[in-house]
Write a protein that holds these residues in place. Sequence first.
Motif, PDB file in Angstrom:
ATOM      1  N   THR A 251       0.821  -1.214   0.000  1.00 56.02           N
ATOM      2  CA  THR A 251       0.000   0.000   0.000  1.00 56.02           C
ATOM      3  C   THR A 251       0.852   1.259   0.000  1.00 56.02           C
ATOM      4  OG1 THR A 251      -0.106  -0.096   2.427  1.00 56.02           O
ATOM      5  CG2 THR A 251      -1.885  -1.171   1.193  1.00 56.02           C
ATOM      6  N   ARG A 252       2.135   1.105   0.305  1.00 54.69           N
ATOM      7  CA  ARG A 252       3.037   2.261   0.362  1.00 54.69           C
ATOM      8  C   ARG A 252       4.124   2.090  -0.692  1.00 54.69           C
ATOM      9  NH1 ARG A 252       7.577   3.506   3.889  1.00 54.69           N
ATOM     10  NH2 ARG A 252       7.460   1.317   4.461  1.00 54.69           N
ATOM     11  N   ILE A 253       4.143   2.953  -1.713  1.00 49.79           N
ATOM     12  CA  ILE A 253       5.096   2.836  -2.814  1.00 49.79           C
ATOM     13  C   ILE A 253       6.396   3.530  -2.409  1.00 49.79           C
ATOM     14  CG2 ILE A 253       5.507   3.232  -5.263  1.00 49.79           C
ATOM     15  CD1 ILE A 253       3.128   1.409  -4.593  1.00 49.79           C
ATOM     16  N   VAL A 254       7.423   2.737  -2.164  1.00 50.95           N
ATOM     17  CA  VAL A 254       8.720   3.271  -1.742  1.00 50.95           C
ATOM     18  C   VAL A 254       9.800   2.584  -2.560  1.00 50.95           C
ATOM     19  CG1 VAL A 254      10.315   3.614   0.176  1.00 50.95           C
ATOM     20  CG2 VAL A 254       7.860   3.611   0.602  1.00 50.95           C
ATOM     21  N   GLY A 255      10.761   3.361  -3.030  1.00 48.56           N
ATOM     22  CA  GLY A 255      11.846   2.765  -3.808  1.00 48.56           C
ATOM     23  C   GLY A 255      12.795   3.833  -4.307  1.00 48.56           C
ATOM     24  N   THR A 256      13.589   3.494  -5.295  1.00 46.16           N
ATOM     25  CA  THR A 256      14.585   4.413  -5.847  1.00 46.16           C
ATOM     26  C   THR A 256      14.213   4.763  -7.279  1.00 46.16           C
ATOM     27  OG1 THR A 256      16.271   3.351  -4.472  1.00 46.16           O
ATOM     28  CG2 THR A 256      17.043   4.769  -6.260  1.00 46.16           C
ATOM     29  N   ARG A 257      14.184   6.032  -7.570  1.00 43.31           N
ATOM     30  CA  ARG A 257      13.775   6.493  -8.893  1.00 43.31           C
ATOM     31  C   ARG A 257      14.665   5.892  -9.977  1.00 43.31           C
ATOM     32  NH1 ARG A 257      14.358  12.436 -11.477  1.00 43.31           N
ATOM     33  NH2 ARG A 257      13.013  12.128 -13.288  1.00 43.31           N
ATOM     34  N   GLY A 258      14.033   5.462 -11.040  1.00 47.04           N
ATOM     35  CA  GLY A 258      14.775   4.891 -12.162  1.00 47.04           C
ATOM     36  C   GLY A 258      14.869   3.383 -12.116  1.00 47.04           C
ATOM     37  N   TYR A 259      14.519   2.787 -10.971  1.00 44.57           N
ATOM     38  CA  TYR A 259      14.643   1.336 -10.803  1.00 44.57           C
ATOM     39  C   TYR A 259      13.306   0.634 -10.606  1.00 44.57           C
ATOM     40  CZ  TYR A 259      19.624   2.243  -9.882  1.00 44.57           C
ATOM     41  OH  TYR A 259      20.933   2.639  -9.976  1.00 44.57           O
ATOM     42  N   MET A 260      12.244   1.383 -10.340  1.00 44.15           N
ATOM     43  CA  MET A 260      10.970   0.761  -9.961  1.00 44.15           C
ATOM     44  C   MET A 260      10.188   0.306 -11.185  1.00 44.15           C
ATOM     45  SD  MET A 260       9.734   3.054  -6.692  1.00 44.15           S
ATOM     46  CE  MET A 260      10.133   4.660  -7.399  1.00 44.15           C
ATOM     47  N   ALA A 261       9.685  -0.916 -11.118  1.00 43.37           N
ATOM     48  CA  ALA A 261       8.929  -1.500 -12.223  1.00 43.37           C
ATOM     49  C   ALA A 261       7.579  -0.795 -12.375  1.00 43.37           C
ATOM     50  CB  ALA A 261       8.720  -3.001 -11.972  1.00 43.37           C
ATOM     51  N   PRO A 262       7.048  -0.717 -13.594  1.00 42.15           N
ATOM     52  CA  PRO A 262       5.789   0.011 -13.814  1.00 42.15           C
ATOM     53  C   PRO A 262       4.616  -0.552 -13.036  1.00 42.15           C
ATOM     54  CG  PRO A 262       6.458  -1.231 -15.787  1.00 42.15           C
ATOM     55  CD  PRO A 262       7.614  -1.220 -14.860  1.00 42.15           C
ATOM     56  N   GLU A 263       4.532  -1.891 -12.877  1.00 43.06           N
ATOM     57  CA  GLU A 263       3.395  -2.466 -12.147  1.00 43.06           C
ATOM     58  C   GLU A 263       3.463  -2.132 -10.654  1.00 43.06           C
ATOM     59  OE1 GLU A 263       6.510  -5.797 -12.394  1.00 43.06           O
ATOM     60  OE2 GLU A 263       5.740  -4.167 -13.661  1.00 43.06           O
ATOM     61  N   TYR A 264       4.681  -1.949 -10.147  1.00 43.27           N
ATOM     62  CA  TYR A 264       4.824  -1.565  -8.743  1.00 43.27           C
ATOM     63  C   TYR A 264       4.447  -0.101  -8.564  1.00 43.27           C
ATOM     64  CZ  TYR A 264       6.929  -0.612  -4.190  1.00 43.27           C
ATOM     65  OH  TYR A 264       7.132  -0.228  -2.893  1.00 43.27           O
ATOM     66  N   LEU A 265       4.899   0.745  -9.481  1.00 46.96           N
ATOM     67  CA  LEU A 265       4.549   2.165  -9.414  1.00 46.96           C
ATOM     68  C   LEU A 265       3.054   2.374  -9.573  1.00 46.96           C
ATOM     69  CD1 LEU A 265       7.408   3.842 -11.502  1.00 46.96           C
ATOM     70  CD2 LEU A 265       6.876   4.276  -9.101  1.00 46.96           C
ATOM     71  N   GLY A 266       2.429   1.558 -10.426  1.00 44.26           N
ATOM     72  CA  GLY A 266       1.018   1.756 -10.707  1.00 44.26           C
ATOM     73  C   GLY A 266       0.077   1.260  -9.640  1.00 44.26           C
ATOM     74  N   SER A 267       0.362   0.050  -9.098  1.00 42.03           N
ATOM     75  CA  SER A 267      -0.599  -0.549  -8.165  1.00 42.03           C
ATOM     76  C   SER A 267       0.038  -1.153  -6.918  1.00 42.03           C
ATOM     77  CB  SER A 267      -1.400  -1.635  -8.891  1.00 42.03           C
ATOM     78  OG  SER A 267      -0.527  -2.671  -9.343  1.00 42.03           O
ATOM     79  N   GLY A 268       1.359  -1.044  -6.803  1.00 38.57           N
ATOM     80  CA  GLY A 268       2.030  -1.625  -5.638  1.00 38.57           C
ATOM     81  C   GLY A 268       2.216  -3.120  -5.741  1.00 38.57           C
ATOM     82  N   LEU A 269       2.024  -3.678  -6.963  1.00 46.65           N
ATOM     83  CA  LEU A 269       2.149  -5.124  -7.160  1.00 46.65           C
ATOM     84  C   LEU A 269       3.602  -5.572  -6.984  1.00 46.65           C
ATOM     85  CD1 LEU A 269       0.769  -7.790  -8.000  1.00 46.65           C
ATOM     86  CD2 LEU A 269       1.329  -7.209 -10.372  1.00 46.65           C
ATOM     87  N   ILE A 270       3.820  -6.572  -6.127  1.00 47.76           N
ATOM     88  CA  ILE A 270       5.175  -7.063  -5.849  1.00 47.76           C
ATOM     89  C   ILE A 270       5.267  -8.527  -6.247  1.00 47.76           C
ATOM     90  CG2 ILE A 270       6.910  -7.521  -4.082  1.00 47.76           C
ATOM     91  CD1 ILE A 270       5.773  -5.250  -2.462  1.00 47.76           C
ATOM     92  N   THR A 271       6.131  -8.818  -7.216  1.00 48.33           N
ATOM     93  CA  THR A 271       6.490 -10.186  -7.583  1.00 48.33           C
ATOM     94  C   THR A 271       7.992 -10.222  -7.805  1.00 48.33           C
ATOM     95  OG1 THR A 271       6.317  -9.892  -9.988  1.00 48.33           O
ATOM     96  CG2 THR A 271       4.269 -10.419  -8.796  1.00 48.33           C
TER      97      THR A 271
END
Length: 598
Positions: free
Chosen positions: A467-487
């Motif tokens: 529910t909380r989108i946290v990461g490093t710019r330039g490295y985050m996958a689009p599905e994680y940025l869009g919906s927080g999906l983690i695989t």
Amino acid sequence: MKWAMLNFFMFICFQSSCIKSQQQYSANEPLNCTNKSLYTCNGQHPSCTSFLIFKSQSPYNSVATIAALMSTNPSELALINNVSKTTIFPRDKEIIIPVNCSCNQQYYQATTSYHISPQSLTYFVVANLTFQGLSTCGSLIHANPYNQYELKDGFELKVPLRCACPTKDQILNGTKYLLTYRLSFGDTVNLVASRFNITVKSLLQANRISKTNTVYPFTTLLIPLPDKPSISETVIQRYNPPSSLSPARTSKARKSIIVGIAVVCSFLVILVSLVTILGVLYMRRKRKNENMTENEILPEDLLMKIASFERIIKVYSFKELQTATENFAHKRWIKGSVYRGLFGNQIFAVKKMGIDVCKQVNMLSKINHINLVKLYGFCKHQDSWYLVFEYMKMGSLKEWLKQTHSLRRRVQIAIDVANGLRYLHNFAKPGYVHNNLNTSNILLDGNLRAKISNFSLARKIDDVNDTRIVGTRGYMAPEYLGSGLITSKVDVYSFGVVLLELMTGKDAVFRYEGQEMLLKAAICAIMEGENAESEIWGMIDLGNEEIGSMDYAVQVVKLSLNCMKHDQESRPSMDEIVSSLVKIKIDLQCKTIGKYVE
């Protein structure tokens, strides 16, 4: 001479795909420290799950201690041996060890680490007593920078373990796994085959020996298995020393007996010394715990967790950290809140954190791999937590990439990181997603081998959403940025960005003509253009290397783009990525050898 080098070149280049013969039994060669005596990479796959047989000996007589020694997963070890994770084994109990076996510079090996003790100050003792012949002194000499005559207490060794993957022919004949088994007195080919419920013929073929060959105690055989081994299906070995010897074998057997006596005597000395040392350490720990201040008492729930940790994690007192870092002196400062600490003869990194690290410590106690930064201990003092990690001498990959380096070195670093992620996704129990892979979180040791660090955002693979989108710019996958999906494909995407940084020497977000640009976007734009090949050559940083290496660098760039596909299902798995990188590495080595032959 030229033809000899050419033959050698051809052998190296084609062994990964053309050699179908089985491994050669090495007899007493491993006792000679001049050769590596590991199994060659002649299997169908560059990596696989393999197995070893280890006999419990104090202090390695529990699931936790044996798993730590062998860098294997404690849950898998307990499951395959049909025991609980808290089991203490009786002396000489045979334990099946599952390991990740990978091809490394033409030889298969599973890699673990070991800190030298006063009782194991030679490579020979480490290989043949501590690791019971599952490593070799020759391979230890090649894997470590220390002079074999100048080993000191506390040195950390890389230990290659003897393992192998089935050849194409073996797989066609039903072999799925290979198990490394150390022979004892009384063992014969027929007896070993019977123990593992396999045919004598398959055992002979797997080791390229005939019925007339002599097999020696303290050497290893590869056991071809159609299924994963189970301790309940393996006949427990009985010690039956031979009562008589045929004349033809008297000389060789006498040598083996002499070696055996030396091994037994040496082990007894080590056992007595270890008992003494453990007794002293116990008393020191007891006194230290009695003197702990109120601020250093750990929460009850965490103390309960410590008892179930699957790898030995030390609880440090704050005073120990102050002494090691000289009260967190500026000269001990590394970066951010990380300090270099001297603990006896060992240097560790001490990281101060203002958040509760229980979850992270619990996770790190369950993972143990040569390409993941190892947690040695932790401390709670007032409102702060301190984690004690292995010290990575060469710092972060991000800093290292500010200079130009050889393509071979960069490809090896990529393989190291890929192997670390592969372990997290496929072999850790439960599986984990790192969820914040970037070049700042990839650290390099003194031998420029890469290890993944910073697991603060890691999630179990079955934790599908954040529910909380946290990461490093330039490295985050689009599905994680869009919906927080983690695989696991989130890590694959980030790894693709790291590959681009390795090949171009540029940051994931860099400045171009005064504006910020994502490295991925820049490379994709070039690849979609009319002059893609020439422009991509201009982006790749090869320094002074010859132009012939460019083709291999382009292969890595194309692999990175596959890793960063928008559709997560179209991205390769870490297994596929490791295989691709290993092939590129072998081809690159062949090119280098061919250059010298010419």
